[in-house]
Design a protein around this motif. Structure first.
Motif, short mmCIF file in Angstrom:
data_model
loop_
_atom_site.label_atom_id
_atom_site.label_comp_id
_atom_site.label_asym_id
_atom_site.label_seq_id
_atom_site.Cartn_x
_atom_site.Cartn_y
_atom_site.Cartn_z
N PHE A 111 -63.35 29.82 36.12
CA PHE A 111 -63.15 29.73 34.68
C PHE A 111 -62.69 31.08 34.16
O PHE A 111 -63.15 32.12 34.64
CB PHE A 111 -64.44 29.34 33.96
N ARG A 112 -61.83 31.09 33.19
CA ARG A 112 -61.32 32.33 32.63
C ARG A 112 -61.49 32.34 31.12
O ARG A 112 -61.21 31.33 30.46
CB ARG A 112 -59.84 32.54 32.96
N LEU A 113 -61.94 33.47 30.59
CA LEU A 113 -62.02 33.64 29.15
C LEU A 113 -60.61 33.84 28.61
O LEU A 113 -59.79 34.52 29.22
CB LEU A 113 -62.89 34.85 28.79
N ARG A 146 -65.11 25.56 24.25
CA ARG A 146 -64.15 25.94 23.21
C ARG A 146 -62.84 26.27 23.88
O ARG A 146 -62.73 27.26 24.62
CB ARG A 146 -64.67 27.14 22.43
N SER A 147 -61.83 25.46 23.64
CA SER A 147 -60.54 25.67 24.29
C SER A 147 -59.85 26.96 23.81
O SER A 147 -58.99 27.48 24.51
CB SER A 147 -59.62 24.47 24.06
N ASP A 148 -60.27 27.47 22.65
CA ASP A 148 -59.70 28.75 22.21
C ASP A 148 -60.38 29.94 22.88
O ASP A 148 -59.89 31.06 22.80
CB ASP A 148 -59.79 28.88 20.68
N ALA A 149 -61.49 29.69 23.56
CA ALA A 149 -62.25 30.79 24.18
C ALA A 149 -62.31 30.71 25.70
O ALA A 149 -62.59 31.70 26.36
CB ALA A 149 -63.67 30.81 23.62
N LEU A 150 -62.07 29.53 26.25
CA LEU A 150 -62.25 29.36 27.69
C LEU A 150 -61.14 28.52 28.28
O LEU A 150 -60.70 27.54 27.68
CB LEU A 150 -63.61 28.68 27.95
N SER A 151 -60.72 28.90 29.47
CA SER A 151 -59.75 28.13 30.23
C SER A 151 -60.44 27.67 31.51
O SER A 151 -60.40 28.37 32.52
CB SER A 151 -58.52 28.99 30.54
#
Length: 148
Positions: free
Chosen positions: A143-145, A119-124
């Motif tokens: 990975f960053r939230l 989910r691109s809105d939740a994870l980078s």
């Protein structure tokens, strides 16, 4: 399954299960090879023609123990590598696949696709577009939230 299928046509198969290090030494280290078949997978990398190089022991190197160079196949590999995208490339890759099929020193049985959903809105995440080693989660520690 392979053992059972070959048995039906009269070929007796003895399966040897080895740890990774022993398997690699036997498959990639013994020249000439002392086995008739080994199961593995290939890295795909970013270009379909790159995988073709694995059928040329003079380029790949890992298969010197169990493959002999094939000039016709090597010509197909070289043509696929130097042909740019388009109809000519499609033809070159088709010719390469036909040459691999005719050579039959290594036979690809399956592919190993790797898909990653997030989910691109939740994870980078940091994802490699051309991950060729099957390490889908390379960089997972980075990975960053995303904060909402």
């Amino acid at each position: 399954m392979i053992q059972q299928n070959l048995q039906r046509i009269g070929i007796q198969v003895s399966i040897e299960q080895l740890d990774e290090g022993s398997w690699s030494g036997k498959v990639y280290g013994e020249v000439p090879a002392t086995f008739d078949a080994a199961l593995s997978w290939f890295a795909g990398y970013a270009d379909a023609a790159m995988v073709g190089r694995w059928w040329d022991p003079e380029q790949a190197g890992f298969n010197l123990g169990f493959m002999a160079p094939n000039p016709k196949l090597n010509a197909a590999i070289d043509r696929a590598m130097r042909t740019t995208r388009g109809a000519d490339r499609e033809g070159a890759l088709r010719d390469l696949c036909e040459a691999v099929d005719a050579d039959a020193q290594m036979i690809p049985l399956v592919t190993k696709p790797a898909l990653t959903g997030y989910r691109s809105d939740a994870l980078s995440p940091t994802l490699y577009e051309t991950e060729g080693y099957g390490n889908t989660f390379r960089g997972v520690a980075d990975f960053r939230l995303r904060t909402r």
